[in-house]
Design a protein around this motif. Sequence first.
Motif, PDB file in Angstrom:
ATOM      1  N   ARG A  64     -91.019  36.604 -23.696  1.00  0.00           N
ATOM      2  CA  ARG A  64     -91.617  35.339 -24.166  1.00  0.00           C
ATOM      3  C   ARG A  64     -93.027  35.587 -24.696  1.00  0.00           C
ATOM      4  O   ARG A  64     -93.462  34.946 -25.657  1.00  0.00           O
ATOM      5  CB  ARG A  64     -91.649  34.305 -23.043  1.00  0.00           C
ATOM      6  CG  ARG A  64     -90.275  33.732 -22.699  1.00  0.00           C
ATOM      7  CD  ARG A  64     -90.386  32.658 -21.637  1.00  0.00           C
ATOM      8  NE  ARG A  64     -91.111  31.494 -22.115  1.00  0.00           N
ATOM      9  CZ  ARG A  64     -90.560  30.498 -22.792  1.00  0.00           C
ATOM     10  NH1 ARG A  64     -89.282  30.530 -23.059  1.00  0.00           N
ATOM     11  NH2 ARG A  64     -91.287  29.479 -23.189  1.00  0.00           N
ATOM     12  N   ALA A  67     -92.705  37.239 -28.050  1.00  0.00           N
ATOM     13  CA  ALA A  67     -92.296  36.252 -29.055  1.00  0.00           C
ATOM     14  C   ALA A  67     -93.448  35.328 -29.413  1.00  0.00           C
ATOM     15  O   ALA A  67     -93.425  34.675 -30.458  1.00  0.00           O
ATOM     16  CB  ALA A  67     -91.116  35.439 -28.534  1.00  0.00           C
ATOM     17  N   GLY A  68     -94.460  35.236 -28.539  1.00  0.00           N
ATOM     18  CA  GLY A  68     -95.576  34.335 -28.794  1.00  0.00           C
ATOM     19  C   GLY A  68     -95.346  32.943 -28.237  1.00  0.00           C
ATOM     20  O   GLY A  68     -96.101  32.018 -28.536  1.00  0.00           O
ATOM     21  N   LEU A  69     -94.290  32.772 -27.419  1.00  0.00           N
ATOM     22  CA  LEU A  69     -93.993  31.452 -26.858  1.00  0.00           C
ATOM     23  C   LEU A  69     -94.981  31.095 -25.753  1.00  0.00           C
ATOM     24  O   LEU A  69     -95.270  29.922 -25.530  1.00  0.00           O
ATOM     25  CB  LEU A  69     -92.558  31.417 -26.319  1.00  0.00           C
ATOM     26  CG  LEU A  69     -91.457  31.404 -27.374  1.00  0.00           C
ATOM     27  CD1 LEU A  69     -90.097  31.652 -26.755  1.00  0.00           C
ATOM     28  CD2 LEU A  69     -91.455  30.068 -28.110  1.00  0.00           C
ATOM     29  N   PRO A  87     -95.644  31.969 -32.056  1.00  0.00           N
ATOM     30  CA  PRO A  87     -94.336  32.440 -32.539  1.00  0.00           C
ATOM     31  C   PRO A  87     -94.350  32.643 -34.047  1.00  0.00           C
ATOM     32  O   PRO A  87     -95.083  31.960 -34.766  1.00  0.00           O
ATOM     33  CB  PRO A  87     -93.381  31.294 -32.180  1.00  0.00           C
ATOM     34  CG  PRO A  87     -94.079  30.494 -31.157  1.00  0.00           C
ATOM     35  CD  PRO A  87     -95.538  30.651 -31.414  1.00  0.00           C
ATOM     36  N   HIS A  88     -93.582  33.577 -34.525  1.00  0.00           N
ATOM     37  CA  HIS A  88     -93.479  33.819 -35.955  1.00  0.00           C
ATOM     38  C   HIS A  88     -92.068  34.313 -36.249  1.00  0.00           C
ATOM     39  O   HIS A  88     -91.512  35.082 -35.467  1.00  0.00           O
ATOM     40  CB  HIS A  88     -94.512  34.875 -36.383  1.00  0.00           C
ATOM     41  CG  HIS A  88     -94.630  34.981 -37.873  1.00  0.00           C
ATOM     42  ND1 HIS A  88     -93.795  35.778 -38.611  1.00  0.00           N
ATOM     43  CD2 HIS A  88     -95.464  34.372 -38.744  1.00  0.00           C
ATOM     44  CE1 HIS A  88     -94.118  35.646 -39.895  1.00  0.00           C
ATOM     45  NE2 HIS A  88     -95.119  34.806 -39.993  1.00  0.00           N
ATOM     46  N   PRO A  89     -91.488  33.867 -37.371  1.00  0.00           N
ATOM     47  CA  PRO A  89     -90.104  34.273 -37.662  1.00  0.00           C
ATOM     48  C   PRO A  89     -89.916  35.778 -37.877  1.00  0.00           C
ATOM     49  O   PRO A  89     -88.774  36.224 -37.997  1.00  0.00           O
ATOM     50  CB  PRO A  89     -89.740  33.467 -38.911  1.00  0.00           C
ATOM     51  CG  PRO A  89     -90.957  32.781 -39.358  1.00  0.00           C
ATOM     52  CD  PRO A  89     -91.965  32.821 -38.266  1.00  0.00           C
ATOM     53  N   ARG A  91     -90.582  37.730 -35.562  1.00  0.00           N
ATOM     54  CA  ARG A  91     -90.149  38.134 -34.220  1.00  0.00           C
ATOM     55  C   ARG A  91     -89.192  37.065 -33.715  1.00  0.00           C
ATOM     56  O   ARG A  91     -89.615  35.996 -33.284  1.00  0.00           O
ATOM     57  CB  ARG A  91     -91.348  38.195 -33.258  1.00  0.00           C
ATOM     58  CG  ARG A  91     -92.243  39.392 -33.464  1.00  0.00           C
ATOM     59  CD  ARG A  91     -93.519  39.223 -32.674  1.00  0.00           C
ATOM     60  NE  ARG A  91     -94.534  38.558 -33.460  1.00  0.00           N
ATOM     61  CZ  ARG A  91     -95.062  37.376 -33.150  1.00  0.00           C
ATOM     62  NH1 ARG A  91     -94.694  36.746 -32.076  1.00  0.00           N
ATOM     63  NH2 ARG A  91     -95.971  36.847 -33.932  1.00  0.00           N
ATOM     64  N   VAL A  92     -87.909  37.298 -33.799  1.00  0.00           N
ATOM     65  CA  VAL A  92     -86.951  36.269 -33.434  1.00  0.00           C
ATOM     66  C   VAL A  92     -86.278  36.633 -32.120  1.00  0.00           C
ATOM     67  O   VAL A  92     -86.000  37.797 -31.862  1.00  0.00           O
ATOM     68  CB  VAL A  92     -85.898  36.077 -34.538  1.00  0.00           C
ATOM     69  CG1 VAL A  92     -85.024  34.895 -34.217  1.00  0.00           C
ATOM     70  CG2 VAL A  92     -86.570  35.858 -35.868  1.00  0.00           C
ATOM     71  N   VAL A  93     -86.053  35.618 -31.297  1.00  0.00           N
ATOM     72  CA  VAL A  93     -85.447  35.830 -29.989  1.00  0.00           C
ATOM     73  C   VAL A  93     -83.995  35.371 -30.003  1.00  0.00           C
ATOM     74  O   VAL A  93     -83.681  34.319 -30.547  1.00  0.00           O
ATOM     75  CB  VAL A  93     -86.201  35.026 -28.905  1.00  0.00           C
ATOM     76  CG1 VAL A  93     -85.738  35.456 -27.520  1.00  0.00           C
ATOM     77  CG2 VAL A  93     -87.695  35.198 -29.064  1.00  0.00           C
ATOM     78  N   PHE A  95     -81.473  34.392 -27.080  1.00  0.00           N
ATOM     79  CA  PHE A  95     -81.517  34.143 -25.647  1.00  0.00           C
ATOM     80  C   PHE A  95     -80.159  34.406 -24.991  1.00  0.00           C
ATOM     81  O   PHE A  95     -79.149  34.581 -25.671  1.00  0.00           O
ATOM     82  CB  PHE A  95     -81.931  32.697 -25.375  1.00  0.00           C
ATOM     83  CG  PHE A  95     -83.335  32.386 -25.819  1.00  0.00           C
ATOM     84  CD1 PHE A  95     -84.406  32.647 -24.995  1.00  0.00           C
ATOM     85  CD2 PHE A  95     -83.572  31.844 -27.072  1.00  0.00           C
ATOM     86  CE1 PHE A  95     -85.701  32.361 -25.403  1.00  0.00           C
ATOM     87  CE2 PHE A  95     -84.860  31.551 -27.492  1.00  0.00           C
ATOM     88  CZ  PHE A  95     -85.925  31.815 -26.652  1.00  0.00           C
ATOM     89  N   GLY A 113     -83.754  28.557 -39.371  1.00  0.00           N
ATOM     90  CA  GLY A 113     -85.031  29.230 -39.613  1.00  0.00           C
ATOM     91  C   GLY A 113     -85.525  29.009 -41.027  1.00  0.00           C
ATOM     92  O   GLY A 113     -86.689  28.650 -41.242  1.00  0.00           O
ATOM     93  N   GLN A 117     -88.878  26.973 -42.242  1.00  0.00           N
ATOM     94  CA  GLN A 117     -89.922  27.599 -43.052  1.00  0.00           C
ATOM     95  C   GLN A 117     -89.992  26.996 -44.451  1.00  0.00           C
ATOM     96  O   GLN A 117     -90.819  27.406 -45.269  1.00  0.00           O
ATOM     97  CB  GLN A 117     -89.672  29.114 -43.162  1.00  0.00           C
ATOM     98  CG  GLN A 117     -89.770  29.844 -41.837  1.00  0.00           C
ATOM     99  CD  GLN A 117     -88.883  31.071 -41.786  1.00  0.00           C
ATOM    100  OE1 GLN A 117     -88.814  31.824 -42.748  1.00  0.00           O
ATOM    101  NE2 GLN A 117     -88.189  31.266 -40.675  1.00  0.00           N
ATOM    102  N   ALA A 160     -80.684  34.475 -35.957  1.00  0.00           N
ATOM    103  CA  ALA A 160     -81.880  35.315 -35.857  1.00  0.00           C
ATOM    104  C   ALA A 160     -81.993  36.225 -37.081  1.00  0.00           C
ATOM    105  O   ALA A 160     -83.057  36.345 -37.686  1.00  0.00           O
ATOM    106  CB  ALA A 160     -81.825  36.137 -34.578  1.00  0.00           C
ATOM    107  N   ASN A 163     -83.431  35.530 -40.819  1.00  0.00           N
ATOM    108  CA  ASN A 163     -84.875  35.540 -41.091  1.00  0.00           C
ATOM    109  C   ASN A 163     -85.407  36.931 -41.408  1.00  0.00           C
ATOM    110  O   ASN A 163     -86.606  37.097 -41.587  1.00  0.00           O
ATOM    111  CB  ASN A 163     -85.615  34.993 -39.877  1.00  0.00           C
ATOM    112  CG  ASN A 163     -85.178  33.600 -39.530  1.00  0.00           C
ATOM    113  OD1 ASN A 163     -85.503  32.659 -40.228  1.00  0.00           O
ATOM    114  ND2 ASN A 163     -84.370  33.474 -38.487  1.00  0.00           N
TER     115      ASN A 163
ATOM    116  N   THR B 241     -89.602  29.877 -32.403  1.00  0.00           N
ATOM    117  CA  THR B 241     -89.552  31.286 -32.802  1.00  0.00           C
ATOM    118  C   THR B 241     -89.028  31.424 -34.230  1.00  0.00           C
ATOM    119  O   THR B 241     -89.267  32.433 -34.877  1.00  0.00           O
ATOM    120  CB  THR B 241     -88.658  32.134 -31.879  1.00  0.00           C
ATOM    121  OG1 THR B 241     -87.336  31.623 -31.954  1.00  0.00           O
ATOM    122  CG2 THR B 241     -89.143  32.123 -30.463  1.00  0.00           C
ATOM    123  N   LEU B 242     -88.310  30.402 -34.707  1.00  0.00           N
ATOM    124  CA  LEU B 242     -87.807  30.481 -36.080  1.00  0.00           C
ATOM    125  C   LEU B 242     -88.819  29.921 -37.074  1.00  0.00           C
ATOM    126  O   LEU B 242     -88.522  29.786 -38.254  1.00  0.00           O
ATOM    127  CB  LEU B 242     -86.487  29.721 -36.199  1.00  0.00           C
ATOM    128  CG  LEU B 242     -85.322  30.328 -35.400  1.00  0.00           C
ATOM    129  CD1 LEU B 242     -84.112  29.431 -35.448  1.00  0.00           C
ATOM    130  CD2 LEU B 242     -84.969  31.699 -35.934  1.00  0.00           C
TER     131      LEU B 242
END
Lengths: 263, 340
Positions: A64, A67-69, A87-89, A91-93, A95, A113, A117, A160, A163, B241-242
């Motif tokens: 997390r 991911a920047g969450l 968060p930035h696309p 880096r996609v998670v 889960f 995504g 964007q 994911a 992106n 995250t997206l």
Amino acid sequence: MVALAEAVTHSAAGAALDIEQLSHAFDIDGTELPVLSDVSISVEPGEFVALLGPSGCGKSTLLRLVAGLDKPKAGRLREDEERIRSPHPSRVVVFQDPTLFPWRSVWDNVALGLEAQGVLKSQRHRVDAALDLVGLASFRNAYPHQLSGGMAQRVALARALVNDPKILILDEPLGKLDSLTRITMQAELVALWQRKGFTTLLVTHDAEEALVLANRVIVFSDRPARVKADIRVDRPYPRHRGDPYLADLRRQILGLLGLDATW
Amino acid sequence: MSTYSLSDGLASGAPRLSRAPLLAGWIRESGVGVLASIAWIAFGLSCLWWQDVGDWSRTHSLGIAAFVIAAIALFGTVGADYLGSAGRALHKRAPWLLTLGAFLTLWEVATAKLAWLPLPFFPPPQAIIEVYTDDLPKLLDSVFASVKLQLGGYLIGATVGFLTGVSIGWSRAVGYWVHPVLRFIGPLPATAWLPIAFFTFPSSWSASTFLIALATGFPVTVLTWSGVASVSNAYYDVARTLGAKPSFLVLKVAIPAALPHVFVGLFMGLGSSFAVLVVAEMVGVKAGLGWYLQWAQGWAAYANMYAALIVMSLLCSGAITLLFAIRDRLLVWQKGTVKW
């Protein structure tokens, strides 16, 4: 096949990831519960790193943070020398639960995504390409409740990959699948990673899965998580589960996790 | 082989064997339809056979109409195989048609013919038909006024309730200020505001619109809010995250995820707004079906009351059907929803 080729040319190479002296803690009713303690990992572009540790040790928290969450209590995270703050696309998670949006069709889920964007209008072909990539083009109009667990996780993967992430973050994405689907999807993951070249971070508590997939396995201690071992896995792909070299590594890793008595 | 006794007759035994199940099958298949037809013939006869105890002008036409329905039921049942889906629909509703015919017959006999039920209070069916034919303009005016008032108030209430609910669910600051007000005012029945509303608002029409909006707005607000609040954090994490911005999180994550709750609120709001509509029309507004009911009662025109009640019931039921149709359209992704 044209769409596939296009998806490949779109692929961005992986990014480097630097985790420096990272510490994190949760506040639970006023008391601080440390979950990560002074974790430093340096990941090369395009590496496939598996994070292995006892359940509840803080691996998912680390993801997390990457991911920047969430924001870490101390330490730094860098993607290609740039601080990770949100968060930035790139880096996609993915889960453990596919967490598809039930009100969107498969196609619309994958398009999420690009839509967020604001580039969906000009990039619709990328959604089709991503669906082709995971073999679900014929399910584009299905709703998530109509999919099996493996299919849903494939859609999450496509969502994911559409992106073109530089770092793909996988939080036990195969954890809830049956063993057959799991083995198939492991092979698919390796193939995708080889083709696209993104950096991969995979959290798992299955030592065998880590060894079949990753070229580097990092073993964590109990909470608060500390890096206990950093193991290179220099074996070509596709790997064989019965490979004695891997079996040996597996024994070592299980020993590190405190299971040596039974093995 | 055969275990028939001689008295049955060997010659007649064989054909009976093959014909009896056929007949039984036909009765099972079409019996109810035929009975329904008979019930409607009985209704028609009950209209025309005796003299009415009162003076009603539509008795004869009603009797003819009953015979027409009986004929349709009979031909529809006999020719069900050639009528396709219409035949199947009739077959499915035959028990209801039978019950309805029997009920109308009983009603006709108990009121218009033998006056078992005290008369001004229990008018016969033909008296209600007479209202629909002779008082139609006034009734239509009332319907139009009611629909206009209800629609305006409901749309305002639903819109304000939805926006308030989303804001409370999304923003802590809005929640801090609006939540206590909502708790204080919301549970109050909207009709309690009637006396105040009628002298604070410039017209009884705007006062009623406000009350209907209030009755609609409360459940819509609470359920929209709870819907937004119960959206799983995992959905937000995925969207963030997206690359989703806050506006995307509200419009494309929170609201669609909360929509099933919102529709429960809209349904509850519809129910309570009907109650307010009728009371407001009875008390203050000089138009609409509620007013028509009140007016009819004042003139002891009981047939008009029943006629208006039937129309009102059709309108309310129609409104709920419409709401459910919209919901089914918007929430196709849900499985296992109740069919209205």
